[in-house]
Design an enzyme around this catalytic site. Structure first.
Site, PDB file in Angstrom:
ATOM      1  N   HIS A  17      -4.071  -1.662  -5.041  1.00  0.00           N
ATOM      2  CA  HIS A  17      -5.378  -1.121  -4.624  1.00  0.00           C
ATOM      3  C   HIS A  17      -6.504  -1.768  -5.440  1.00  0.00           C
ATOM      4  CE1 HIS A  17      -2.936   2.744  -3.643  1.00  0.00           C
ATOM      5  NE2 HIS A  17      -3.245   2.181  -2.488  1.00  0.00           N
ATOM      6  N   LYS A  41       0.789  12.759   4.357  1.00  0.00           N
ATOM      7  CA  LYS A  41       1.854  12.449   3.392  1.00  0.00           C
ATOM      8  C   LYS A  41       2.024  13.597   2.396  1.00  0.00           C
ATOM      9  CE  LYS A  41       0.789   7.520   3.406  1.00  0.00           C
ATOM     10  NZ  LYS A  41       0.252   6.430   2.612  1.00  0.00           N
ATOM     11  N   ARG A  90      -0.302  -5.456   3.888  1.00  0.00           N
ATOM     12  CA  ARG A  90       0.779  -6.028   3.074  1.00  0.00           C
ATOM     13  C   ARG A  90       1.716  -6.876   3.911  1.00  0.00           C
ATOM     14  NH1 ARG A  90       1.661  -0.268   0.528  1.00  0.00           N
ATOM     15  NH2 ARG A  90       0.819   0.070   2.587  1.00  0.00           N
ATOM     16  N   SER A 128       2.356   3.329  -3.458  1.00  0.00           N
ATOM     17  CA  SER A 128       2.330   4.501  -4.345  1.00  0.00           C
ATOM     18  C   SER A 128       3.679   5.222  -4.363  1.00  0.00           C
ATOM     19  CB  SER A 128       1.229   5.467  -3.922  1.00  0.00           C
ATOM     20  OG  SER A 128      -0.023   4.821  -3.975  1.00  0.00           O
TER      21      SER A 128
HETATM   22  P1  ADP Z   1      -3.001   5.580   3.222  1.00  0.00           P
HETATM   23  O1  ADP Z   1      -2.351   6.896   2.916  1.00  0.00           O
HETATM   24  O2  ADP Z   1      -4.308   5.695   3.906  1.00  0.00           O
HETATM   25  O3  ADP Z   1      -2.102   4.529   3.828  1.00  0.00           O
HETATM   26  P2  ADP Z   1      -2.760   4.306   0.659  1.00  0.00           P
HETATM   27  O4  ADP Z   1      -3.266   4.908  -0.588  1.00  0.00           O
HETATM   28  O5  ADP Z   1      -1.286   4.227   0.817  1.00  0.00           O
HETATM   29  O6  ADP Z   1      -3.440   5.097   1.801  1.00  0.00           O
HETATM   30  O7  ADP Z   1      -3.409   2.889   0.862  1.00  0.00           O
HETATM   31  C1  ADP Z   1      -4.781   2.712   1.058  1.00  0.00           C
HETATM   32  C2  ADP Z   1      -5.008   1.332   1.619  1.00  0.00           C
HETATM   33  O8  ADP Z   1      -4.597   0.373   0.641  1.00  0.00           O
HETATM   34  C3  ADP Z   1      -4.227   1.010   2.878  1.00  0.00           C
HETATM   35  O9  ADP Z   1      -5.026   0.172   3.689  1.00  0.00           O
HETATM   36  C4  ADP Z   1      -3.023   0.243   2.378  1.00  0.00           C
HETATM   37  O10 ADP Z   1      -2.546  -0.663   3.350  1.00  0.00           O
HETATM   38  C5  ADP Z   1      -3.655  -0.502   1.195  1.00  0.00           C
HETATM   39  N1  ADP Z   1      -2.659  -0.847   0.176  1.00  0.00           N
HETATM   40  C6  ADP Z   1      -1.761  -0.040  -0.414  1.00  0.00           C
HETATM   41  N2  ADP Z   1      -1.001  -0.718  -1.308  1.00  0.00           N
HETATM   42  C7  ADP Z   1      -1.434  -2.001  -1.271  1.00  0.00           C
HETATM   43  C8  ADP Z   1      -1.038  -3.209  -1.926  1.00  0.00           C
HETATM   44  N3  ADP Z   1      -0.020  -3.237  -2.786  1.00  0.00           N
HETATM   45  N4  ADP Z   1      -1.715  -4.341  -1.633  1.00  0.00           N
HETATM   46  C9  ADP Z   1      -2.715  -4.311  -0.731  1.00  0.00           C
HETATM   47  N5  ADP Z   1      -3.124  -3.227  -0.060  1.00  0.00           N
HETATM   48  C10 ADP Z   1      -2.502  -2.078  -0.323  1.00  0.00           C
END
Ligand code: ADP
Length: 162
Positions: A17, A41, A90, A128
């Site tokens: 992030h 989630k 990703r 996460s």
């Molecule tokens: P959500 O619950 O909305 O998917 P996340 O917290 O899992 O939220 O992720 C927020 C955003 O960050 C999403 O667009 C996700 O694809 C992106 N994201 C999560 N992990 C990574 C990573 N390792 N590299 C790039 N983008 C990421």
């Protein structure tokens, strides 16, 4: 002014992030990291805690603001006078869900554009959930998350075990 919103659960924020946040600030005037209060989630940290962790982890990155939101993302984007939604991409497995969200948001608010930032290859496996799993098994997560998230995960899982 190019104002972008980067929404997510951030439960907790990871280095993946942070990488997206840093790269986005180079192309916009302001970036609002938007922590979703409601999530489908199973969430480990409260919205307040998730917000605090991102604030701490991004305190040295200029142009970043961190807020929590509930309700429709497009309403939050409009309320903050933004016109761009940033999402991370990703693997191809992200594509179907992400494009569906982007198309629905376009339908709800045609003036808002979704921009996908492709992850840096070293974070392409990172999310996460995997971080929470490793932390719960007492594994090393120091290279995966900012210091503040590591500290909070350690405290939480130590208390759970006690
Ligand atoms: P959500 O619950 O909305 O998917 P996340 O917290 O899992 O939220 O992720 C927020 C955003 O960050 C999403 O667009 C996700 O694809 C992106 N994201 C999560 N992990 C990574 C990573 N390792 N590299 C790039 N983008 C990421």
């Amino acid at each position: 002014m190019k104002i972008a919103v980067y929404p997510g659960s951030f439960d907790p924020v990871t280095n993946g992030h942070i990488n997206i946040i840093e790269r986005t600030t180079k192309i916009v005037d302001k970036l609002i990291v938007a922590v979703a209060v409601d999530s489908k989630k199973t969430i480990l940290f409260s919205a307040q805690k998730r917000t605090e962790m991102i604030k701490e982890a991004t305190k040295n990155i200029k142009k970043v603001e961190v807020k929590s939101f509930s309700g429709l993302l497009t309403d939050f984007v409009k309320k903050n006078k933004a016109n761009i939604i940033i999402r991370g991409m990703r693997a191809i497995s992200d594509f179907e869900h992400e494009s569906q969200l982007a198309l629905m948001n376009k339908r709800l608010a045609p003036e808002i554009e979704t921009i996908f930032m492709v992850t840096c290859s070293k974070y392409s496996y990172l999310n996460s959930s995997i971080v929470k799993e490793i932390a719960s098994l007492n594994g090393d997560i120091s290279h995966l998350v900012p210091e503040i998230a590591e500290k909070n995960l350690r405290t939480l899982f130590l208390n759970k075990k006690a």
